[in-house]
Design a protein around this motif. Structure first.
Motif, PDB file in Angstrom:
ATOM      1  N   LEU A 281       0.858  -1.190   0.000  1.00 26.47           N
ATOM      2  CA  LEU A 281       0.000   0.000   0.000  1.00 26.47           C
ATOM      3  C   LEU A 281       0.889   1.233   0.000  1.00 26.47           C
ATOM      4  O   LEU A 281       1.719   1.414   0.903  1.00 26.47           O
ATOM      5  N   MET A 282       0.721   2.082  -1.023  1.00 26.68           N
ATOM      6  CA  MET A 282       1.456   3.345  -1.066  1.00 26.68           C
ATOM      7  C   MET A 282       0.521   4.461  -0.609  1.00 26.68           C
ATOM      8  O   MET A 282      -0.570   4.624  -1.171  1.00 26.68           O
ATOM      9  N   ILE A 283       0.956   5.196   0.411  1.00 26.38           N
ATOM     10  CA  ILE A 283       0.154   6.323   0.886  1.00 26.38           C
ATOM     11  C   ILE A 283       0.667   7.571   0.179  1.00 26.38           C
ATOM     12  O   ILE A 283       1.821   7.958   0.338  1.00 26.38           O
ATOM     13  N   GLY A 284      -0.195   8.190  -0.626  1.00 22.76           N
ATOM     14  CA  GLY A 284       0.219   9.319  -1.473  1.00 22.76           C
ATOM     15  C   GLY A 284       0.110   8.898  -2.925  1.00 22.76           C
ATOM     16  O   GLY A 284       0.422   7.751  -3.271  1.00 22.76           O
TER      17      GLY A 284
ATOM     18  N   LEU B 156       4.165  12.290  -7.387  1.00 17.77           N
ATOM     19  CA  LEU B 156       5.296  11.818  -8.204  1.00 17.77           C
ATOM     20  C   LEU B 156       6.145  10.776  -7.473  1.00 17.77           C
ATOM     21  O   LEU B 156       6.741   9.900  -8.115  1.00 17.77           O
ATOM     22  N   THR B 157       6.209  10.843  -6.145  1.00 13.74           N
ATOM     23  CA  THR B 157       6.962   9.814  -5.415  1.00 13.74           C
ATOM     24  C   THR B 157       6.305   8.463  -5.598  1.00 13.74           C
ATOM     25  O   THR B 157       6.971   7.442  -5.834  1.00 13.74           O
ATOM     26  N   MET B 158       4.972   8.426  -5.528  1.00 12.28           N
ATOM     27  CA  MET B 158       4.254   7.158  -5.763  1.00 12.28           C
ATOM     28  C   MET B 158       4.565   6.628  -7.167  1.00 12.28           C
ATOM     29  O   MET B 158       4.766   5.412  -7.349  1.00 12.28           O
ATOM     30  N   VAL B 159       4.596   7.525  -8.143  1.00 12.86           N
ATOM     31  CA  VAL B 159       4.876   7.096  -9.522  1.00 12.86           C
ATOM     32  C   VAL B 159       6.257   6.421  -9.586  1.00 12.86           C
ATOM     33  O   VAL B 159       6.420   5.332 -10.161  1.00 12.86           O
ATOM     34  N   ASP B 160       7.241   7.045  -8.958  1.00  9.04           N
ATOM     35  CA  ASP B 160       8.592   6.458  -8.932  1.00  9.04           C
ATOM     36  C   ASP B 160       8.592   5.102  -8.233  1.00  9.04           C
ATOM     37  O   ASP B 160       9.168   4.131  -8.717  1.00  9.04           O
ATOM     38  N   VAL B 161       7.948   5.060  -7.067  1.00  5.98           N
ATOM     39  CA  VAL B 161       7.981   3.832  -6.259  1.00  5.98           C
ATOM     40  C   VAL B 161       7.227   2.711  -6.981  1.00  5.98           C
ATOM     41  O   VAL B 161       7.713   1.571  -7.070  1.00  5.98           O
ATOM     42  N   ALA B 162       6.056   3.030  -7.525  1.00  4.48           N
ATOM     43  CA  ALA B 162       5.248   1.992  -8.191  1.00  4.48           C
ATOM     44  C   ALA B 162       6.003   1.396  -9.381  1.00  4.48           C
ATOM     45  O   ALA B 162       6.058   0.168  -9.542  1.00  4.48           O
ATOM     46  N   THR B 163       6.598   2.258 -10.207  1.00  8.41           N
ATOM     47  CA  THR B 163       7.292   1.733 -11.392  1.00  8.41           C
ATOM     48  C   THR B 163       8.534   0.944 -10.970  1.00  8.41           C
ATOM     49  O   THR B 163       8.845  -0.095 -11.567  1.00  8.41           O
ATOM     50  N   SER B 164       9.225   1.399  -9.943  1.00  9.91           N
ATOM     51  CA  SER B 164      10.414   0.666  -9.480  1.00  9.91           C
ATOM     52  C   SER B 164      10.027  -0.721  -8.969  1.00  9.91           C
ATOM     53  O   SER B 164      10.651  -1.728  -9.309  1.00  9.91           O
TER      54      SER B 164
ATOM     55  N   ALA C  12      -2.502   2.245  -4.327  1.00  9.95           N
ATOM     56  CA  ALA C  12      -2.147   3.606  -3.878  1.00  9.95           C
ATOM     57  C   ALA C  12      -3.403   4.306  -3.390  1.00  9.95           C
ATOM     58  O   ALA C  12      -4.485   4.139  -3.966  1.00  9.95           O
ATOM     59  N   THR C  13      -3.234   5.076  -2.335  1.00 15.83           N
ATOM     60  CA  THR C  13      -4.375   5.813  -1.785  1.00 15.83           C
ATOM     61  C   THR C  13      -3.937   7.218  -1.390  1.00 15.83           C
ATOM     62  O   THR C  13      -2.750   7.452  -1.105  1.00 15.83           O
ATOM     63  N   SER C  14      -4.866   8.148  -1.421  1.00 15.39           N
ATOM     64  CA  SER C  14      -4.605   9.491  -0.903  1.00 15.39           C
ATOM     65  C   SER C  14      -5.952  10.148  -0.636  1.00 15.39           C
ATOM     66  O   SER C  14      -6.990   9.655  -1.072  1.00 15.39           O
ATOM     67  N   ARG C  15      -5.913  11.276   0.067  1.00 18.96           N
ATOM     68  CA  ARG C  15      -7.170  11.924   0.461  1.00 18.96           C
ATOM     69  C   ARG C  15      -8.010  12.327  -0.751  1.00 18.96           C
ATOM     70  O   ARG C  15      -9.195  12.136  -0.798  1.00 18.96           O
TER      71      ARG C  15
ATOM     72  N   SER D  60       0.102   3.753 -16.666  1.00 16.56           N
ATOM     73  CA  SER D  60      -1.201   3.312 -17.202  1.00 16.56           C
ATOM     74  C   SER D  60      -1.145   1.823 -17.527  1.00 16.56           C
ATOM     75  O   SER D  60      -2.140   1.099 -17.333  1.00 16.56           O
ATOM     76  N   GLY D  61      -0.018   1.366 -18.032  1.00 14.91           N
ATOM     77  CA  GLY D  61       0.139  -0.056 -18.340  1.00 14.91           C
ATOM     78  C   GLY D  61      -0.039  -0.913 -17.091  1.00 14.91           C
ATOM     79  O   GLY D  61      -0.670  -1.983 -17.137  1.00 14.91           O
ATOM     80  N   LEU D  62       0.479  -0.444 -15.972  1.00 18.78           N
ATOM     81  CA  LEU D  62       0.333  -1.196 -14.710  1.00 18.78           C
ATOM     82  C   LEU D  62      -1.138  -1.243 -14.285  1.00 18.78           C
ATOM     83  O   LEU D  62      -1.624  -2.274 -13.823  1.00 18.78           O
ATOM     84  N   VAL D  63      -1.821  -0.115 -14.457  1.00 15.41           N
ATOM     85  CA  VAL D  63      -3.247  -0.074 -14.093  1.00 15.41           C
ATOM     86  C   VAL D  63      -4.027  -1.011 -15.008  1.00 15.41           C
ATOM     87  O   VAL D  63      -4.826  -1.834 -14.540  1.00 15.41           O
ATOM     88  N   ASP D  64      -3.766  -0.903 -16.306  1.00 13.22           N
ATOM     89  CA  ASP D  64      -4.506  -1.737 -17.273  1.00 13.22           C
ATOM     90  C   ASP D  64      -4.268  -3.224 -17.014  1.00 13.22           C
ATOM     91  O   ASP D  64      -5.166  -4.052 -17.231  1.00 13.22           O
ATOM     92  N   ALA D  65      -3.073  -3.567 -16.570  1.00 19.49           N
ATOM     93  CA  ALA D  65      -2.751  -4.978 -16.322  1.00 19.49           C
ATOM     94  C   ALA D  65      -3.246  -5.448 -14.955  1.00 19.49           C
ATOM     95  O   ALA D  65      -3.005  -6.597 -14.559  1.00 19.49           O
ATOM     96  N   GLY D  66      -3.888  -4.557 -14.220  1.00 18.17           N
ATOM     97  CA  GLY D  66      -4.411  -4.920 -12.908  1.00 18.17           C
ATOM     98  C   GLY D  66      -3.324  -5.033 -11.843  1.00 18.17           C
ATOM     99  O   GLY D  66      -3.557  -5.574 -10.760  1.00 18.17           O
ATOM    100  N   ARG D  67      -2.145  -4.462 -12.133  1.00 20.59           N
ATOM    101  CA  ARG D  67      -1.043  -4.573 -11.164  1.00 20.59           C
ATOM    102  C   ARG D  67      -0.981  -3.380 -10.219  1.00 20.59           C
ATOM    103  O   ARG D  67      -0.277  -3.401  -9.226  1.00 20.59           O
ATOM    104  N   LEU D  68      -1.682  -2.320 -10.569  1.00 23.33           N
ATOM    105  CA  LEU D  68      -1.727  -1.121  -9.714  1.00 23.33           C
ATOM    106  C   LEU D  68      -3.164  -0.624  -9.682  1.00 23.33           C
ATOM    107  O   LEU D  68      -3.802  -0.494 -10.724  1.00 23.33           O
ATOM    108  N   ARG D  69      -3.651  -0.388  -8.465  1.00 23.75           N
ATOM    109  CA  ARG D  69      -5.004   0.168  -8.380  1.00 23.75           C
ATOM    110  C   ARG D  69      -5.000   1.333  -7.402  1.00 23.75           C
ATOM    111  O   ARG D  69      -4.107   1.437  -6.531  1.00 23.75           O
ATOM    112  N   PHE D  70      -5.997   2.186  -7.574  1.00 24.10           N
ATOM    113  CA  PHE D  70      -6.125   3.364  -6.722  1.00 24.10           C
ATOM    114  C   PHE D  70      -7.411   3.240  -5.916  1.00 24.10           C
ATOM    115  O   PHE D  70      -8.466   2.920  -6.490  1.00 24.10           O
TER     116      PHE D  70
END
Ligand SMILES: Cc1cc2nc3c(=O)[nH]c(=O)nc-3n(C[C@H](O)[C@H](O)[C@H](O)COP(=O)(O)OP(=O)(O)OC[C@H]3O[C@@H](n4cnc5c(N)ncnc54)[C@H](O)[C@@H]3O)c2cc1C
Length: 435
Positions: free
Chosen positions: A197-200, A203-211, A223-226, A323-333
């Motif tokens: 779970l990434m909080i935020g 751009l940091t989330m983008v870096d962390v998710a892709t890494s 990933a979640t945020s307010r 977007s590729g990660l989201v489409d592949a179901g590997r990242l959700r918000f």
């Protein structure tokens, strides 16, 4: 040539390099105007916790695929020569266009090389002292910097280029909690196949998710945020900036109305909204310093997050990967998440305020004795438009300056390279006697 004033810059990241270069350029300009003896070059000492100067956090801890979020044509160290970085790239075997979003590591190479060349050219006038600065004193006769190992440095003025504190965190109860994703090796602790779970969602989330996705096919990323606002995307080719916000500072309501009007006009004319934002950005520091405290509070509470996601954008290729990660179901918000449902929580909420107690012995000392003070929003140091730090009693003596994230509350737009370069120029002008 005689030596000029002695400037100590604390911190060895990108901001320190921009200040050093700006001091050199300002001295050179002053020399041309007044003659060498009237405007001698400054002695510059950089106190750096890291052995190498230039990369800092953003360009020193990036993975190979992490890209700049600003085009290469805007990253030059020297204000008067926008193509400097592009030429350096060409000289080092990289054919880069002004609109390219290059790997952050390459930009780190550039900063490190520019600084190394500056040191070499200076014949000892520009030097690095490795260590941790723990205190600064200033009085009518000068300034002093104390290092943790007992070294004492004398100076005419000191610049705090101390960068970014770790995020503000809280105990989540997750089996593994990573408070600072930029701490060296932090992500290595995440087990294979973990539910993360990434909080935020910036751009940091983008870096962390892709890494994380690149190193582990089986990882599950949430990933979640307010507000669930994600950084927007840069245009494939930068557009000419819009008209901006000229004229005298005015109330937030009028600025917001002008932004809306410019966006409407741009849309009607087929001009991308990115051009409107880019046109306004250079005027923002001026408008921020002219704004009432009540308006600043209102901006932070109601507009800041939306402004930031439009202002700090990601490169098209980075957006495609996400977007590729989201489409592949590997990242959700998700709007709400229970950390107990995850193996790992990673705080991607961005840096805390530099005035946060406990992250820096230097800052704690300066706050304790009232030589620096938080500005009223609690986002950073109280300082003027040149980055000169005010003491707790509101006074300043021309000897202590700050740059970068430390000025977030005082000037708002201060963290990206474009603004760091502007501030470095202002600090250099303030510290060069004949300018
Ligand atoms: C992950 C990330 C990516 C970014 N990407 C971009 C981008 O693509 N484009 C852009 O324009 N901006 C970007 N930024 C903004 C970025 O903040 C600036 O570009 C710049 O890197 C900030 O550099 P700095 O020198 O102020 O801070 P830092 O890089 O944090 O460097 C500060 C240094 O000072 C040292 N230090 C601190 N205290 C002391 C002390 N007491 N004694 C000695 N040394 C000390 C620290 O160890 C550190 O090495 C990014 C920021 C981050 C965090």
């Amino acid at each position: 040539m005689a030596d000029g004033r002695t400037i100590v810059i604390i911190g060895g990241g990108a901001s320190a390099v921009y200040v050093a270069v700006a001091l050199e350029e300002q001295a050179e300009r002053a020399r041309r105007q007044t003659g060498a003896d009237a405007a001698p070059a400054p002695r510059i000492t950089i106190v750096s916790a890291e052995p190498a100067v230039g990369r800092g956090l953003a360009y020193g801890r990036a993975d190979a695929h992490h890209r700049l979020n600003s085009p290469a044509g805007k990253m030059s160290v020297t204000a008067g020569d926008e193509s400097h970085f592009l030429r350096w790239c060409a000289e080092h075997g990289h054919e880069i266009a002004a609109g390219d979003y290059v790997p952050r590591r390459l930009f780190g190479d550039y900063l490190e090389d520019v600084f190394a060349c500056l040191v070499e050219r200076s014949g000892g006038r520009v030097r690095v002292v490795q260590g941790e600065a723990v205190d600064v004193t200033t009085d009518a006769s000068g300034a002093g910097v104390a290092l943790a190992d007992g070294t004492a440095l004398d100076a005419d003025a000191v610049v705090l280029a101390i960068g970014n504190p770790p995020p503000v965190t809280w105990p989540t109860g997750a089996p593994l909690q990573l408070d600072d994703p930029w701490a060296p090796g932090a992500l290595d602790a995440i087990p294979v196949g973990a539910r993360v779970l990434m909080i935020g969602t910036g751009l940091t989330m983008v870096d962390v998710a892709t890494s994380l996705a690149r190193r582990d096919d089986g990882i599950s990323l949430t990933a979640t945020s307010r507000h669930l606002l994600l950084p927007r995307v840069h245009l494939p080719e930068p557009a000419a900036p819009g008209p901006g916000l000229g004229g005298a500072p005015r109330p937030l309501g009028r600025l917001a109305a002008e932004l809306r009007a410019q966006l409407r006009e741009a849309e009607a004319a087929g001009v991308p909204w990115q051009a409107v934002i880019d046109g306004m950005r250079p005027d923002l520091m001026r408008h921020w310093t002219g704004m009432s405290l009540a308006d600043r509070r209102r901006f932070v509470a109601h507009f800041a997050r939306r402004w930031d996601v439009h202002r700090h954008r990601m490169a098209g290729s980075v957006h495609d990967e996400l977007s590729g990660l989201v489409d592949a179901g590997r990242l959700r918000f998700v709007a709400r998440a229970d950390p107990a449902d995850y193996d790992v929580v990673v705080f991607c909420t961005g840096p805390g305020a530099v005035t946060t107690r406990g992250w820096s012995r230097l800052v704690d000392h300066l706050l304790d004795k009232g030589r620096i003070a938080p500005e009223p929003l609690g986002l950073g140091l109280d300082a003027d438009e040149n980055g000169e730090a005010r003491a707790a009693d509101g006074t300043s003596d021309g000897r202590l300056f700050a740059i970068g994230h430390a000025l977030r509350g005082a000037l708002w737009e201060t963290t990206a390279i474009g603004e760091i370069r502007i501030l470095a120029g202002r600090i250099a002008a303030a510290l060069t006697p004949s300018s």
